[in-house]
Design a protein around this motif. Structure first.
Motif, PDB file in Angstrom:
ATOM      1  N   HIS A   1       0.890  -1.166   0.000  1.00  0.00           N
ATOM      2  CA  HIS A   1       0.000   0.000   0.000  1.00  0.00           C
ATOM      3  C   HIS A   1       0.927   1.215   0.000  1.00  0.00           C
TER       4      HIS A   1
ATOM      5  N   ASP B   1      -5.980   5.658   8.900  1.00  0.00           N
ATOM      6  CA  ASP B   1      -6.464   6.224   7.641  1.00  0.00           C
ATOM      7  C   ASP B   1      -6.047   5.383   6.437  1.00  0.00           C
TER       8      ASP B   1
ATOM      9  N   TYR C   1       0.956   5.867  -6.999  1.00  0.00           N
ATOM     10  CA  TYR C   1       0.022   5.255  -6.035  1.00  0.00           C
ATOM     11  C   TYR C   1      -0.140   3.783  -6.379  1.00  0.00           C
TER      12      TYR C   1
HETATM   13  C1  ISE Z   1      -6.638   7.819   2.125  1.00  0.00           C
HETATM   14  O1  ISE Z   1      -7.472   8.404   3.086  1.00  0.00           O
HETATM   15  C2  ISE Z   1      -7.345   6.654   1.495  1.00  0.00           C
HETATM   16  O2  ISE Z   1      -8.409   6.253   1.862  1.00  0.00           O
HETATM   17  C3  ISE Z   1      -6.542   5.953   0.477  1.00  0.00           C
HETATM   18  O3  ISE Z   1      -7.250   4.887  -0.083  1.00  0.00           O
HETATM   19  C4  ISE Z   1      -5.264   5.450   1.112  1.00  0.00           C
HETATM   20  O4  ISE Z   1      -4.454   4.839   0.141  1.00  0.00           O
HETATM   21  C5  ISE Z   1      -4.494   6.595   1.766  1.00  0.00           C
HETATM   22  O5  ISE Z   1      -3.336   6.077   2.394  1.00  0.00           O
HETATM   23  C6  ISE Z   1      -5.374   7.303   2.779  1.00  0.00           C
HETATM   24  O6  ISE Z   1      -4.662   8.369   3.368  1.00  0.00           O
END
Ligand code: ISE
Length: 336
Positions: free
Chosen positions: A154, A171, A234
């Motif tokens: 991730h 988060d 990403y």
């Molecule tokens: C963001 O809030 C998300 O929900 C994203 O999917 C995640 O990849 C990211 O790290 C979070 O900060």
């Protein structure tokens, strides 16, 4: 009977959902934008013809401007919106996390149980991603034997200034805490956090990347590389290791180029594009469920509560807690 949705919060996700509902979702429209920042509200409402702007969800409810609520403010502000929306008996799609800790999530469950049936869907959109669904079917079919391990990465190019160290868990890894038990058909039993060398490009307040190790009740072992200053793009990818096979999802699939001795594959730079079709499917199915009177078609508040328990264990583990067990109470019949 188009569903009238109030979108609460016009930040990055809220603004994206407003465009999505206006242009791509059938059977619904944005009837209200709830956002105290007037400039943000006006910019977002420009993408929602006919939408009224309110400073609070209470005002929107009092004006009878909505049939359902989509909550897209940051996680720590979910509870104060969930309470009045539940009091008004409204169907709710709440972005992840449900609330920021298990005690406040439990209070939300208690409030919801005063209604005739679950009203809250939680925005764990990965469950609506086509590849995750395919992988889940593979696990369920047993075609490759039993699942033994899940290796997950991730990676975020960077994070906003508002992102704190605990948010690595609450988060970000919050998604794996939902989607991996769903994939593997087994809840999280324990969480451990290890620290590789720190990325010198990380903001000073962050000690990252981290390696999160989860053990599921059925013995499946999961490692998650959580890495938020990678710069290049990403990435959310998973390798599932079965007794008689391996499956991979989330590989880069953008345009390929061969140039000056290199083979280049275009990579995503944000979750807004990486999960665009998952968000579309999530919102469409929620809208359809609400219009049918089912109200929820996806992860519910109980799932959100279980994830809150895992997040608490994860934060404790990250602060030197070792291997932290996750124990959940029995699921109320209301959520069966
Ligand atoms: C963001 O809030 C998300 O929900 C994203 O999917 C995640 O990849 C990211 O790290 C979070 O900060």
């Amino acid at each position: 009977n188009e569903l009238r949705i109030a979108v609460v919060g016009a930040g990055m996700m809220g603004a994206d959902h407003i465009k999505r509902i206006t242009h791509r979702i059938a059977g619904a429209r944005v009837s209200a934008v709830v956002e105290p920042d007037a400039d943000r509200a006006a910019a977002a409402a420009a993408n929602a013809p006919g939408a009224l702007v309110f400073a609070s969800v209470e005002d929107a409810i009092a004006a009878d401007a909505l049939d359902a609520v989509l909550i897209a403010v940051p996680g720590q502000f979910h509870a104060p919106v969930l309470r009045p929306a539940l009091d008004a008996g409204l169907p709710i799609l709440c972005e992840k996390p449900l609330t920021q800790d298990s005690a406040s999530s439990w209070e939300v469950l208690e409030l919801e149980q005063k209604l005739d049936k679950p009203h809250i869907q939680v925005g764990f959109m990965r469950r609506f991603d086509a590849e995750y669904q395919e992988l889940r079917q593979l696990v369920e079919s047993g075609a490759s034997g039993d699942l033994m391990m899940v290796r997950a990465v991730h990676r975020n190019p960077s994070v906003p200034d508002s992102y704190t160290n605990d948010m690595l868990i609450t988060d970000s890894v919050v998604h794996e805490f939902d989607v991996v038990p769903w994939l593997a058909g087994s809840p999280v039993a324990s969480v451990e956090v290890k620290f590789p060398r720190r990325n010198s490009h990380a903001p000073e307040r962050l000690r990252e990347p981290i390696l999160v190790i989860m053990e599921l009740e059925n013995g499946v072992l999961v490692d998650v590389e959580m890495n938020v200053s990678v710069g290049f793009g990403y990435q959310v990818a998973t390798e599932a290791v079965f007794e008689q096979g391996v499956a991979r999802i989330g590989q880069p699939s953008g345009m390929q180029r061969w140039e000056r001795g290199n083979h280049i594959v275009k990579e995503h730079e944000t979750f807004v594009t990486r999960f665009a079709s998952a968000y579309d499917a999530q919102i469409q199915r929620w809208v359809d469920a609400v219009r049918r009177g089912d109200l929820v078609d996806g992860p519910n508040a109980w799932d959100g509560y279980l994830v809150a328990l895992s997040c608490e264990a994860g934060v404790k583990a990250m602060h030197g807690g070792g291997i932290v067990p996750v124990t959940a109470p029995e699921r109320p019949a209301f959520y069966a």
